[in-house]
Design a protein around this motif. Sequence first.
Motif, short mmCIF file in Angstrom:
data_model
loop_
_atom_site.label_atom_id
_atom_site.label_comp_id
_atom_site.label_asym_id
_atom_site.label_seq_id
_atom_site.Cartn_x
_atom_site.Cartn_y
_atom_site.Cartn_z
N GLN A 1 53.49 37.05 56.24
CA GLN A 1 53.36 38.99 56.81
C GLN A 1 54.11 39.61 54.53
O GLN A 1 52.97 40.75 54.87
CB GLN A 1 53.85 39.57 57.21
N LEU B 1 51.28 41.78 52.56
CA LEU B 1 52.18 42.92 51.51
C LEU B 1 51.50 42.79 50.03
O LEU B 1 51.27 43.81 49.78
CB LEU B 1 53.29 43.48 52.08
N GLU B 2 52.31 41.44 49.78
CA GLU B 2 51.84 41.50 47.76
C GLU B 2 50.58 41.50 47.23
O GLU B 2 50.43 42.37 46.64
CB GLU B 2 52.80 40.03 47.07
N MET C 1 48.09 43.41 48.65
CA MET C 1 48.06 44.63 48.93
C MET C 1 48.88 45.54 47.61
O MET C 1 48.79 46.58 47.84
CB MET C 1 47.88 45.40 49.63
N GLY C 2 49.51 44.77 46.92
CA GLY C 2 49.47 45.70 46.44
C GLY C 2 51.90 46.31 46.23
O GLY C 2 51.76 46.99 45.70
N ILE C 3 52.37 45.99 47.61
CA ILE C 3 53.08 46.31 47.47
C ILE C 3 54.36 45.33 47.69
O ILE C 3 54.45 44.75 47.94
CB ILE C 3 52.89 46.40 48.99
N TYR D 1 59.70 48.02 50.17
CA TYR D 1 59.22 48.43 51.20
C TYR D 1 59.94 48.00 52.58
O TYR D 1 60.16 48.36 54.04
CB TYR D 1 57.77 47.16 51.70
#
Lengths: 255, 219
Positions: free
Chosen positions: B90, B94-95, B97-99, B104
């Motif tokens: 997961q 996230l990564e 999706m550029g997060i 976060y």
Amino acid sequence: MIEVKDLHKSFGDAHILKGITTSFEKGKTNLIIGQSGSGKTVFLKCLLGLFEYEKGSISYEGKNWSELSRNEKTNLRSEMGMVFQGSALFDSMTIAENVMFPLRMFTKQSKSEMEDRVNEVLQRVNLENAHNKMPSEASGGMQKRVAIARAIVNRPKFLFCDEPNSGLDPRTAIVIDNLIQEITDEFNITTVVNTHDMNSVMEIGEKIVFLKDGLLEWEGSSETIFRTENEAVTNFVYSSNLFRKVRKMYLEENL
Amino acid sequence: MKPLILKDIDDLIIGSIGIVAFISFFVGGVVAIQTSLNMTSPIMPKYLVGFATRQSIILEFAPTFISIIMAGKVGSFITSSIGTMRVTEQIDALEVMGINAINYLVFPKFIALTLYPFVISIAMFLGILGGLMACVYGGYGTMEDYIEGVQLDFIPFHFIYAFIKTFVFAFLLATIPSYYGYFMKGGALEVGKASTTSFVWTSVMIILVNFLLTSLLLG
Ligand SMILES: Nc1ncnc2c1ncn2[C@@H]1O[C@H](COP(=O)(O)OP(=O)(O)O)[C@@H](O)[C@H]1O
Ligand SMILES: [Mg+2]
């Protein structure tokens, strides 16, 4: 189209990818096959830009990753969708929230626009009535379809799937394989799928790359894989009796 | 960010109040009983039970002892929830999706744990109350004597000292378990191991930092 040139990747002393050169074509389902531990996931994560690599280059429709600025990398990332091996759904969010997540991160759409898009993709993967379920309440096949929906919700140009049908029953596995192929066709995207499942190889392998010991041992298609004399490939692909028979029949039919 | 912070407040703070209240109340009671049982000399004033209970609860029991318990409860929750996100990819998701996953996941926990002094205040109050109940209903002394002891020689700096510790421990409770969760490798078994390791190191750090702060602030 993704072009990979002389890609090297190590973790400490372990040299996992030892110089891979290949390309993945647009509008096609490209497969990476190879034994467990042969570096398929590592390769895919390099393609996704999740792993830094020591040497070599990867370019996406002409854009070389290592020459991009931070912003350009973020933009390129927003054009990629990924289906992780275990689906990797966010377990604190509902199915609809999972699918909406990339839209919230990458776009400035209104809530209702996002909801419409979520409905559209969930419908595309045949999950109309699962919006408010939690991932833990969904079956493996359903989770996989949610993961695909989440990967395509942003209309990506590149779709990556890590063993999309591992852990699924044969029927569901075929449904997922076909879904991936249909989506690739429909949206004319570059799809790269990791697999060690021979069914997928026969069903959707428009281009196949075979990895062995960190090197590209062979490449071809689901047609040419029947005819290859490469021993590493035949040992791997035709290790089961069933596939040996399939191969024999194919060769006899196509003489 | 806001829903994440609210969720972490619920998981980390609200979810801990029950166990903290239970432990504080009964340990406070035991401290009062022990003090009174060990005061056999007749020249010792009766209010000493309340005084000793207050001092032990405010100075050490509430900030330090409760933080060790929280290292088990909150700490292993943080390690296992972030660790599970790591092993189920997961965090990779996230990564992609550029997060920034650290931001976060860890930042909301920091914010949530700024409410940690609230938990410790409850522990202080209920510990002293538990002492009172045990003292009065166990027949070890009167309510008046106990309350007199609780109010005796009150030094405000002791409170400041206790809450400085509380803030530092809150920081340790957010960082060490997050670190062990974020950087873990392997599968479900390793998540369990990482939680244990994180508990051990968080407790060790709490004890060491407690020693340091006490020598520095009170020494
Ligand atoms: N993050 C990592 N750190 C160190 N070694 C890794 C990491 N990820 C993968 N490896 C190693 O790389 C090798 C290839 O793994 P992987 O790509 O997962 O294989 P598979 O083909 O089964 O997907 C394995 O030996 C694995 O231990
Ligand atoms: Mg793999």
